[in-house]
Motif scaffolding. Structure first.
Motif, PDB file in Angstrom:
ATOM      1  N   ILE A 109       0.872  -1.167   0.000  1.00  0.00           N
ATOM      2  CA  ILE A 109       0.000   0.000   0.000  1.00  0.00           C
ATOM      3  C   ILE A 109       0.912   1.220   0.000  1.00  0.00           C
ATOM      4  CG2 ILE A 109      -1.789   1.277   1.243  1.00  0.00           C
ATOM      5  CD1 ILE A 109      -2.488  -1.449   2.633  1.00  0.00           C
ATOM      6  N   TRP A 110       0.801   2.032  -1.043  1.00  0.00           N
ATOM      7  CA  TRP A 110       1.633   3.235  -1.143  1.00  0.00           C
ATOM      8  C   TRP A 110       0.964   4.363  -0.377  1.00  0.00           C
ATOM      9  CZ3 TRP A 110       3.828   4.055  -6.725  1.00  0.00           C
ATOM     10  CH2 TRP A 110       4.439   2.875  -7.167  1.00  0.00           C
ATOM     11  N   ILE A 111       1.741   5.013   0.477  1.00  0.00           N
ATOM     12  CA  ILE A 111       1.255   6.153   1.246  1.00  0.00           C
ATOM     13  C   ILE A 111       2.282   7.272   1.117  1.00  0.00           C
ATOM     14  CG2 ILE A 111       0.707   7.042   3.539  1.00  0.00           C
ATOM     15  CD1 ILE A 111      -0.173   4.233   4.333  1.00  0.00           C
ATOM     16  N   VAL A 112       1.815   8.465   0.763  1.00  0.00           N
ATOM     17  CA  VAL A 112       2.685   9.639   0.693  1.00  0.00           C
ATOM     18  C   VAL A 112       2.476  10.461   1.962  1.00  0.00           C
ATOM     19  CG1 VAL A 112       3.159  11.815  -0.509  1.00  0.00           C
ATOM     20  CG2 VAL A 112       2.685   9.741  -1.826  1.00  0.00           C
ATOM     21  N   ALA A 113       3.575  10.850   2.591  1.00  0.00           N
ATOM     22  CA  ALA A 113       3.521  11.696   3.778  1.00  0.00           C
ATOM     23  C   ALA A 113       4.732  12.619   3.755  1.00  0.00           C
ATOM     24  CB  ALA A 113       3.529  10.842   5.041  1.00  0.00           C
ATOM     25  N   ASN A 114       4.639  13.716   4.450  1.00  0.00           N
ATOM     26  CA  ASN A 114       5.761  14.644   4.544  1.00  0.00           C
ATOM     27  C   ASN A 114       6.350  14.516   5.944  1.00  0.00           C
ATOM     28  OD1 ASN A 114       7.588  16.720   4.451  1.00  0.00           O
ATOM     29  ND2 ASN A 114       6.184  18.150   3.461  1.00  0.00           N
ATOM     30  N   ILE A 115       7.506  13.845   6.031  1.00  0.00           N
ATOM     31  CA  ILE A 115       8.115  13.536   7.319  1.00  0.00           C
ATOM     32  C   ILE A 115       9.566  14.028   7.317  1.00  0.00           C
ATOM     33  CG2 ILE A 115       8.578  11.710   8.987  1.00  0.00           C
ATOM     34  CD1 ILE A 115       6.454  10.063   7.292  1.00  0.00           C
ATOM     35  N   PRO A 116       9.783  15.262   7.773  1.00  0.00           N
ATOM     36  CA  PRO A 116      11.127  15.845   7.740  1.00  0.00           C
ATOM     37  C   PRO A 116      12.180  15.036   8.495  1.00  0.00           C
ATOM     38  CG  PRO A 116       9.483  17.513   8.300  1.00  0.00           C
ATOM     39  CD  PRO A 116       8.792  16.187   8.303  1.00  0.00           C
ATOM     40  N   GLU A 117      11.778  14.256   9.500  1.00  0.00           N
ATOM     41  CA  GLU A 117      12.734  13.480  10.300  1.00  0.00           C
ATOM     42  C   GLU A 117      13.389  12.357   9.512  1.00  0.00           C
ATOM     43  OE1 GLU A 117       9.534  13.942  11.216  1.00  0.00           O
ATOM     44  OE2 GLU A 117       9.671  15.258  12.948  1.00  0.00           O
ATOM     45  N   LEU A 118      12.772  11.944   8.405  1.00  0.00           N
ATOM     46  CA  LEU A 118      13.318  10.858   7.606  1.00  0.00           C
ATOM     47  C   LEU A 118      14.124  11.410   6.439  1.00  0.00           C
ATOM     48  CD1 LEU A 118      10.220   8.468   7.543  1.00  0.00           C
ATOM     49  CD2 LEU A 118      12.224   8.351   9.031  1.00  0.00           C
ATOM     50  N   GLU A 119      15.201  10.725   6.100  1.00  0.00           N
ATOM     51  CA  GLU A 119      16.130  11.254   5.104  1.00  0.00           C
ATOM     52  C   GLU A 119      15.965  10.679   3.707  1.00  0.00           C
ATOM     53  OE1 GLU A 119      19.894  10.522   6.918  1.00  0.00           O
ATOM     54  OE2 GLU A 119      19.558  11.994   8.496  1.00  0.00           O
ATOM     55  N   GLU A 120      15.393   9.497   3.591  1.00  0.00           N
ATOM     56  CA  GLU A 120      15.215   8.876   2.281  1.00  0.00           C
ATOM     57  C   GLU A 120      13.837   9.224   1.730  1.00  0.00           C
ATOM     58  OE1 GLU A 120      17.512   7.092   0.533  1.00  0.00           O
ATOM     59  OE2 GLU A 120      18.922   7.554   2.135  1.00  0.00           O
ATOM     60  N   ALA A 121      13.618   8.888   0.471  1.00  0.00           N
ATOM     61  CA  ALA A 121      12.333   9.174  -0.159  1.00  0.00           C
ATOM     62  C   ALA A 121      11.350   8.005  -0.034  1.00  0.00           C
ATOM     63  CB  ALA A 121      12.527   9.533  -1.629  1.00  0.00           C
ATOM     64  N   VAL A 122      11.846   6.764   0.047  1.00  0.00           N
ATOM     65  CA  VAL A 122      10.960   5.602   0.074  1.00  0.00           C
ATOM     66  C   VAL A 122      11.381   4.652   1.198  1.00  0.00           C
ATOM     67  CG1 VAL A 122      10.110   3.614  -1.247  1.00  0.00           C
ATOM     68  CG2 VAL A 122      10.543   5.783  -2.414  1.00  0.00           C
ATOM     69  N   TYR A 123      10.393   4.275   2.006  1.00  0.00           N
ATOM     70  CA  TYR A 123      10.614   3.352   3.115  1.00  0.00           C
ATOM     71  C   TYR A 123       9.602   2.211   3.063  1.00  0.00           C
ATOM     72  CZ  TYR A 123      13.600   6.832   5.366  1.00  0.00           C
ATOM     73  OH  TYR A 123      14.610   7.714   5.654  1.00  0.00           O
ATOM     74  N   PRO A 124      10.042   0.986   2.809  1.00  0.00           N
ATOM     75  CA  PRO A 124       9.128  -0.153   2.903  1.00  0.00           C
ATOM     76  C   PRO A 124       9.104  -0.655   4.350  1.00  0.00           C
ATOM     77  CG  PRO A 124      11.207  -0.826   1.920  1.00  0.00           C
ATOM     78  CD  PRO A 124      11.316   0.634   2.208  1.00  0.00           C
ATOM     79  N   VAL A 125       7.899  -0.899   4.871  1.00  0.00           N
ATOM     80  CA  VAL A 125       7.757  -1.426   6.227  1.00  0.00           C
ATOM     81  C   VAL A 125       6.548  -2.364   6.282  1.00  0.00           C
ATOM     82  CG1 VAL A 125       8.815   0.586   7.353  1.00  0.00           C
ATOM     83  CG2 VAL A 125       6.350   0.509   7.043  1.00  0.00           C
ATOM     84  N   ILE A 126       6.535  -3.222   7.286  1.00  0.00           N
ATOM     85  CA  ILE A 126       5.364  -4.055   7.543  1.00  0.00           C
ATOM     86  C   ILE A 126       4.612  -3.405   8.694  1.00  0.00           C
ATOM     87  CG2 ILE A 126       4.533  -6.308   8.333  1.00  0.00           C
ATOM     88  CD1 ILE A 126       6.997  -7.532   6.949  1.00  0.00           C
ATOM     89  N   ALA A 127       3.322  -3.167   8.478  1.00  0.00           N
ATOM     90  CA  ALA A 127       2.477  -2.539   9.493  1.00  0.00           C
ATOM     91  C   ALA A 127       1.210  -3.371   9.648  1.00  0.00           C
ATOM     92  CB  ALA A 127       2.144  -1.107   9.082  1.00  0.00           C
ATOM     93  N   LYS A 128       0.380  -2.956  10.581  1.00  0.00           N
ATOM     94  CA  LYS A 128      -0.874  -3.678  10.823  1.00  0.00           C
ATOM     95  C   LYS A 128      -2.069  -2.800  10.465  1.00  0.00           C
ATOM     96  CE  LYS A 128       0.727  -6.825  14.316  1.00  0.00           C
ATOM     97  NZ  LYS A 128       1.329  -7.591  13.295  1.00  0.00           N
ATOM     98  N   TYR A 129      -3.037  -3.413   9.798  1.00  0.00           N
ATOM     99  CA  TYR A 129      -4.304  -2.773   9.473  1.00  0.00           C
ATOM    100  C   TYR A 129      -5.376  -3.810   9.774  1.00  0.00           C
ATOM    101  CZ  TYR A 129      -7.697   0.070   6.908  1.00  0.00           C
ATOM    102  OH  TYR A 129      -8.770   0.850   6.566  1.00  0.00           O
ATOM    103  N   ALA A 130      -6.314  -3.464  10.626  1.00  0.00           N
ATOM    104  CA  ALA A 130      -7.361  -4.406  11.049  1.00  0.00           C
ATOM    105  C   ALA A 130      -6.736  -5.693  11.603  1.00  0.00           C
ATOM    106  CB  ALA A 130      -8.321  -4.698   9.908  1.00  0.00           C
TER     107      ALA A 130
END
Length: 145
Positions: A109-130
């Motif tokens: 699931i692609w999500i765009v956010a503006n997070i100044p604390e992070l230095e790279e442009a793309v971060y893959p992670v495993i998260a939980k939904y439902a």
């Protein structure tokens, strides 16, 4: 398979805010543009990038993410390179890392956010939904400009 811990926290927070993502895909954005673009615009870098990336399995988060992606976020070469690298080198290991029987979707699931604390442009992670696992491809708009 390495996950940035701060990116995972941000991705989980953004995921919890989502209203829609099912049924949204990069292929839909491509098809819309294919219908409305002139032959000249179809030669643009952004259109060619959409055409190339649309076959990667994906869900595009509704709202802000959908707008940013459809309005040219993928014209940024750094973002495209990082997305390519994820699908070619890491996607399978992320699928393998999810708990069998607890997988919501194996399409990131692609999500765009503006997070100044992070230095790279793309971060893959495993998260939980439902209470199920899913792969989030967090695109940091702040670094994608």
């Amino acid at each position: 398979m390495e996950q940035n811990k701060r990116a995972k926290i941000f991705a989980q927070e953004e995921l919890e805010k989502l209203i829609s993502w099912r049924g949204n895909s990069l292929e839909q954005i491509f098809e819309i543009k294919d219908e409305i673009y002139s032959e000249e615009k179809k030669k643009s870098k952004g259109f060619k990038t959409l055409e190339r990336l649309k076959d990667y399995p994906n869900h595009i988060a509704g709202g802000n993410t959908w707008l940013k992606v459809s309005r040219g976020l993928l014209e940024n070469e750094s973002v495209v390179e990082q997305i390519d690298r994820f699908y070619k080198d890491e996607h399978k290991s992320f699928i393998m890392a999810m708990r069998p029987g607890h997988i919501l979707t194996d399409k990131p699931i692609w999500i765009v956010a503006n997070i100044p604390e992070l230095e790279e442009a793309v971060y893959p992670v495993i998260a939980k939904y439902a209470k199920k696992d899913c792969i989030i491809l967090l695109i940091n708009e702040g670094e994608a400009v």
